[in-house]
Write a protein that holds these residues in place. Structure first.
Motif, PDB file in Angstrom:
ATOM      1  N   THR A 160       0.819  -1.216   0.000  1.00 38.95           N
ATOM      2  CA  THR A 160       0.000   0.000   0.000  1.00 38.95           C
ATOM      3  C   THR A 160       0.851   1.263   0.000  1.00 38.95           C
ATOM      4  O   THR A 160       0.641   2.169  -0.814  1.00 38.95           O
ATOM      5  CB  THR A 160      -0.926   0.009   1.238  1.00 38.95           C
ATOM      6  N   PHE A 161       1.801   1.323   0.919  1.00 42.60           N
ATOM      7  CA  PHE A 161       2.556   2.557   1.119  1.00 42.60           C
ATOM      8  C   PHE A 161       3.967   2.530   0.537  1.00 42.60           C
ATOM      9  O   PHE A 161       4.659   3.531   0.567  1.00 42.60           O
ATOM     10  CB  PHE A 161       2.652   2.866   2.619  1.00 42.60           C
ATOM     11  N   ARG A 162       4.438   1.411   0.019  1.00 43.05           N
ATOM     12  CA  ARG A 162       5.807   1.168  -0.420  1.00 43.05           C
ATOM     13  C   ARG A 162       6.686   0.822   0.777  1.00 43.05           C
ATOM     14  O   ARG A 162       6.208   0.631   1.882  1.00 43.05           O
ATOM     15  CB  ARG A 162       6.408   2.351  -1.190  1.00 43.05           C
ATOM     16  N   ASP A 163       7.966   0.754   0.531  1.00 44.46           N
ATOM     17  CA  ASP A 163       8.907   0.401   1.588  1.00 44.46           C
ATOM     18  C   ASP A 163      10.031   1.424   1.583  1.00 44.46           C
ATOM     19  O   ASP A 163      10.139   2.230   0.657  1.00 44.46           O
ATOM     20  CB  ASP A 163       9.452  -1.021   1.374  1.00 44.46           C
ATOM     21  N   PRO A 164      10.885   1.438   2.613  1.00 47.86           N
ATOM     22  CA  PRO A 164      11.947   2.445   2.676  1.00 47.86           C
ATOM     23  C   PRO A 164      12.837   2.464   1.435  1.00 47.86           C
ATOM     24  O   PRO A 164      13.203   3.541   0.953  1.00 47.86           O
ATOM     25  CB  PRO A 164      12.727   2.052   3.927  1.00 47.86           C
ATOM     26  N   ALA A 165      13.184   1.296   0.898  1.00 48.02           N
ATOM     27  CA  ALA A 165      14.073   1.255  -0.266  1.00 48.02           C
ATOM     28  C   ALA A 165      13.423   1.916  -1.485  1.00 48.02           C
ATOM     29  O   ALA A 165      14.077   2.658  -2.228  1.00 48.02           O
ATOM     30  CB  ALA A 165      14.452  -0.189  -0.593  1.00 48.02           C
ATOM     31  N   THR A 166      12.138   1.682  -1.671  1.00 48.56           N
ATOM     32  CA  THR A 166      11.418   2.301  -2.799  1.00 48.56           C
ATOM     33  C   THR A 166      11.317   3.799  -2.604  1.00 48.56           C
ATOM     34  O   THR A 166      11.487   4.577  -3.550  1.00 48.56           O
ATOM     35  CB  THR A 166      10.017   1.678  -2.928  1.00 48.56           C
ATOM     36  N   MET A 167      11.048   4.215  -1.378  1.00 45.65           N
ATOM     37  CA  MET A 167      10.964   5.644  -1.077  1.00 45.65           C
ATOM     38  C   MET A 167      12.285   6.345  -1.399  1.00 45.65           C
ATOM     39  O   MET A 167      12.320   7.391  -2.056  1.00 45.65           O
ATOM     40  CB  MET A 167      10.611   5.834   0.401  1.00 45.65           C
ATOM     41  N   ILE A 168      13.381   5.743  -0.960  1.00 45.39           N
ATOM     42  CA  ILE A 168      14.698   6.321  -1.212  1.00 45.39           C
ATOM     43  C   ILE A 168      15.000   6.356  -2.706  1.00 45.39           C
ATOM     44  O   ILE A 168      15.553   7.335  -3.225  1.00 45.39           O
ATOM     45  CB  ILE A 168      15.777   5.522  -0.440  1.00 45.39           C
ATOM     46  N   ALA A 169      14.610   5.305  -3.420  1.00 42.21           N
ATOM     47  CA  ALA A 169      14.854   5.251  -4.868  1.00 42.21           C
ATOM     48  C   ALA A 169      14.140   6.376  -5.593  1.00 42.21           C
ATOM     49  O   ALA A 169      14.698   6.979  -6.514  1.00 42.21           O
ATOM     50  CB  ALA A 169      14.416   3.900  -5.420  1.00 42.21           C
ATOM     51  N   ARG A 170      12.905   6.687  -5.190  1.00 37.53           N
ATOM     52  CA  ARG A 170      12.167   7.767  -5.858  1.00 37.53           C
ATOM     53  C   ARG A 170      12.865   9.111  -5.650  1.00 37.53           C
ATOM     54  O   ARG A 170      12.986   9.910  -6.577  1.00 37.53           O
ATOM     55  CB  ARG A 170      10.733   7.848  -5.326  1.00 37.53           C
ATOM     56  N   LEU A 171      13.305   9.367  -4.433  1.00 45.93           N
ATOM     57  CA  LEU A 171      14.013  10.621  -4.165  1.00 45.93           C
ATOM     58  C   LEU A 171      15.316  10.686  -4.957  1.00 45.93           C
ATOM     59  O   LEU A 171      15.631  11.707  -5.584  1.00 45.93           O
ATOM     60  CB  LEU A 171      14.308  10.755  -2.672  1.00 45.93           C
ATOM     61  N   SER A 172      16.065   9.612  -4.938  1.00 49.87           N
ATOM     62  CA  SER A 172      17.357   9.576  -5.618  1.00 49.87           C
ATOM     63  C   SER A 172      17.206   9.780  -7.115  1.00 49.87           C
ATOM     64  O   SER A 172      17.979  10.520  -7.738  1.00 49.87           O
ATOM     65  CB  SER A 172      18.055   8.247  -5.316  1.00 49.87           C
ATOM     66  N   GLU A 173      16.208   9.154  -7.708  1.00 49.83           N
ATOM     67  CA  GLU A 173      15.968   9.304  -9.151  1.00 49.83           C
ATOM     68  C   GLU A 173      15.648  10.746  -9.506  1.00 49.83           C
ATOM     69  O   GLU A 173      16.136  11.281 -10.504  1.00 49.83           O
ATOM     70  CB  GLU A 173      14.808   8.402  -9.578  1.00 49.83           C
ATOM     71  N   ALA A 174      14.811  11.381  -8.705  1.00 45.42           N
ATOM     72  CA  ALA A 174      14.445  12.774  -8.980  1.00 45.42           C
ATOM     73  C   ALA A 174      15.647  13.689  -8.852  1.00 45.42           C
ATOM     74  O   ALA A 174      15.869  14.581  -9.684  1.00 45.42           O
ATOM     75  CB  ALA A 174      13.337  13.215  -8.031  1.00 45.42           C
ATOM     76  N   LEU A 175      16.446  13.481  -7.826  1.00 45.74           N
ATOM     77  CA  LEU A 175      17.586  14.361  -7.574  1.00 45.74           C
ATOM     78  C   LEU A 175      18.741  14.115  -8.531  1.00 45.74           C
ATOM     79  O   LEU A 175      19.618  14.960  -8.678  1.00 45.74           O
ATOM     80  CB  LEU A 175      18.034  14.215  -6.118  1.00 45.74           C
ATOM     81  N   ALA A 176      18.723  12.983  -9.226  1.00 47.54           N
ATOM     82  CA  ALA A 176      19.732  12.740 -10.254  1.00 47.54           C
ATOM     83  C   ALA A 176      19.496  13.627 -11.472  1.00 47.54           C
ATOM     84  O   ALA A 176      20.413  13.877 -12.261  1.00 47.54           O
ATOM     85  CB  ALA A 176      19.711  11.268 -10.675  1.00 47.54           C
ATOM     86  N   ARG A 177      18.278  14.152 -11.610  1.00 47.06           N
ATOM     87  CA  ARG A 177      17.932  14.997 -12.761  1.00 47.06           C
ATOM     88  C   ARG A 177      18.130  16.479 -12.486  1.00 47.06           C
ATOM     89  O   ARG A 177      18.041  17.302 -13.397  1.00 47.06           O
ATOM     90  CB  ARG A 177      16.481  14.732 -13.183  1.00 47.06           C
ATOM     91  N   GLY A 178      18.357  16.829 -11.241  1.00 47.39           N
ATOM     92  CA  GLY A 178      18.539  18.238 -10.904  1.00 47.39           C
ATOM     93  C   GLY A 178      18.787  18.400  -9.426  1.00 47.39           C
ATOM     94  O   GLY A 178      18.597  17.448  -8.654  1.00 47.39           O
ATOM     95  N   PRO A 179      19.170  19.577  -9.006  1.00 42.04           N
ATOM     96  CA  PRO A 179      19.471  19.773  -7.580  1.00 42.04           C
ATOM     97  C   PRO A 179      18.230  19.756  -6.691  1.00 42.04           C
ATOM     98  O   PRO A 179      18.335  19.588  -5.484  1.00 42.04           O
ATOM     99  CB  PRO A 179      20.153  21.147  -7.549  1.00 42.04           C
ATOM    100  N   TRP A 180      17.047  19.930  -7.297  1.00 41.04           N
ATOM    101  CA  TRP A 180      15.794  19.976  -6.541  1.00 41.04           C
ATOM    102  C   TRP A 180      14.815  18.965  -7.115  1.00 41.04           C
ATOM    103  O   TRP A 180      15.002  18.458  -8.216  1.00 41.04           O
ATOM    104  CB  TRP A 180      15.200  21.384  -6.561  1.00 41.04           C
ATOM    105  N   LEU A 181      13.758  18.688  -6.395  1.00 38.51           N
ATOM    106  CA  LEU A 181      12.796  17.672  -6.827  1.00 38.51           C
ATOM    107  C   LEU A 181      12.143  18.011  -8.159  1.00 38.51           C
ATOM    108  O   LEU A 181      11.801  17.126  -8.936  1.00 38.51           O
ATOM    109  CB  LEU A 181      11.725  17.467  -5.748  1.00 38.51           C
ATOM    110  N   LEU A 182      11.967  19.306  -8.441  1.00 44.46           N
ATOM    111  CA  LEU A 182      11.372  19.722  -9.714  1.00 44.46           C
ATOM    112  C   LEU A 182      12.420  20.086 -10.750  1.00 44.46           C
ATOM    113  O   LEU A 182      12.088  20.619 -11.805  1.00 44.46           O
ATOM    114  CB  LEU A 182      10.410  20.901  -9.499  1.00 44.46           C
ATOM    115  N   GLY A 183      13.681  19.820 -10.460  1.00 49.03           N
ATOM    116  CA  GLY A 183      14.740  20.131 -11.420  1.00 49.03           C
ATOM    117  C   GLY A 183      15.625  21.255 -10.938  1.00 49.03           C
ATOM    118  O   GLY A 183      16.317  21.129  -9.925  1.00 49.03           O
TER     119      GLY A 183
END
Length: 200
Positions: free
Chosen positions: A125-148
Motif C-alpha cells: 500500500t505505502f511502499r517500503d523504505p528502499a522504494t521511497m529512497i529510490a524515488r528521491l534519488s531518481e528525482a535528484l539525479a535529474r537536478g538539484p531539486w525535486l522539480l529540477g
C-alpha cells in the motif's frame, strides 16, 4: 486575514518556514499547544482544528488542514514567490505529485519504519523504505531539486523529516546533498530560531 495555527517544533514548523519563503507577512501565526509523542502538551481549546492538531489554516470561510494541502494553497496564493508551479505551468503535475506523495507515501513509510512495523500489506500500500529512497534519488539525479532546477515547497516538505531526524537520512550522496541544501535555506534557520525562542 489568513491565520495559521502553529505549535513550535512540530509539523507546522515547515509551514511557518514556507510563509517566510513566500514573504507572506499578512498571514497571522497563532501558537497553540498540542499533545506530543513524549506525553507532554495537551489539546488547546483555542485551536479550531477538529482534531486539535497543527498546522491548520483559516482564510476567511476557507479552512485547510494537512501540510501538503496547506502548502499548495499558499503557493497558489502567493505566486510571485515562485515556490510552486501554477495551473497550466510546466511542472505542475510533478509538484502536485510530490506534495501528495509526501503525505500518502513518505511520511507513512517513515513512521512505520520508526515504529518497527512491517507487513506485506503495508509495503504494497505505502511502499517500503528502499522504494521511497529510490524515488528521491531518481528525482535528484535529474537536478538539484525535486522539480529540477528550481527549489519549491515540495523540497521543503519532503526534506522536513530529515531535518528533524538527521539520523534517518539515507546513505545516498544525492539525497544527503539535497538535505544539506534545504537545511541551509535562511528561512529554515529563522524558523528554528523562532521555535526555540517560543519554546523557551
Amino acid at each position: 486575514m489568513p491565520i495559521l495555527y502553529h505549535s513550535p517544533n512540530s509539523r507546522s514548523s515547515a509551514v511557518v518556514t514556507l510563509l517566510d519563503e513566500l514573504g507572506a507577512a499578512d498571514v497571522e501565526i497563532r501558537e497553540v499547544t498540542i499533545p506530543r509523542q513524549d506525553g507532554s502538551g495537551s489539546p488547546d481549546a483555542a485551536n479550531p482544528h477538529p482534531e486539535k492538531k497543527v498546522p491548520y489554516l483559516i482564510d476567511d470561510d476557507e479552512t485547510v488542514r494537512e501540510r501538503g494541502a496547506i502548502m499548495l494553497y499558499l503557493t497558489d496564493m502567493y505566486p510571485q514567490a515562485g515556490l510552486g508551479p501554477l495551473p497550466g505551468q510546466p511542472g505542475r503535475g510533478a509538484y502536485l505529485s510530490w506534495l501528495s506523495w509526501y503525505q500518502g507515501v513518505m511520511e507513512p513509510v517513515m513512521v512505520m519504519q520508526f515504529a518497527g512495523l512491517s507487513h506485506p500489506a503495508l509495503g504494497a500500500t505505502f511502499r517500503d523504505p528502499a522504494t521511497m529512497i529510490a524515488r528521491l534519488s531518481e528525482a535528484l539525479a535529474r537536478g538539484p531539486w525535486l522539480l529540477g532546477e528550481a527549489y519549491s515547497a515540495a523540497d521543503l516538505l519532503c526534506s522536513s523529516p530529515f531535518l528533524w531526524f538527521p539520523e534517518s537520512a539515507p546513505d545516498d550522496p544525492a539525497i544527503r546533498d539535497w538535505i544539506e541544501r534545504c537545511a541551509a535555506r535562511p528561512a529554515v534557520k529563522r524558523t528554528a530560531e523562532r521555535d526555540a525562542k517560543v519554546a523557551a
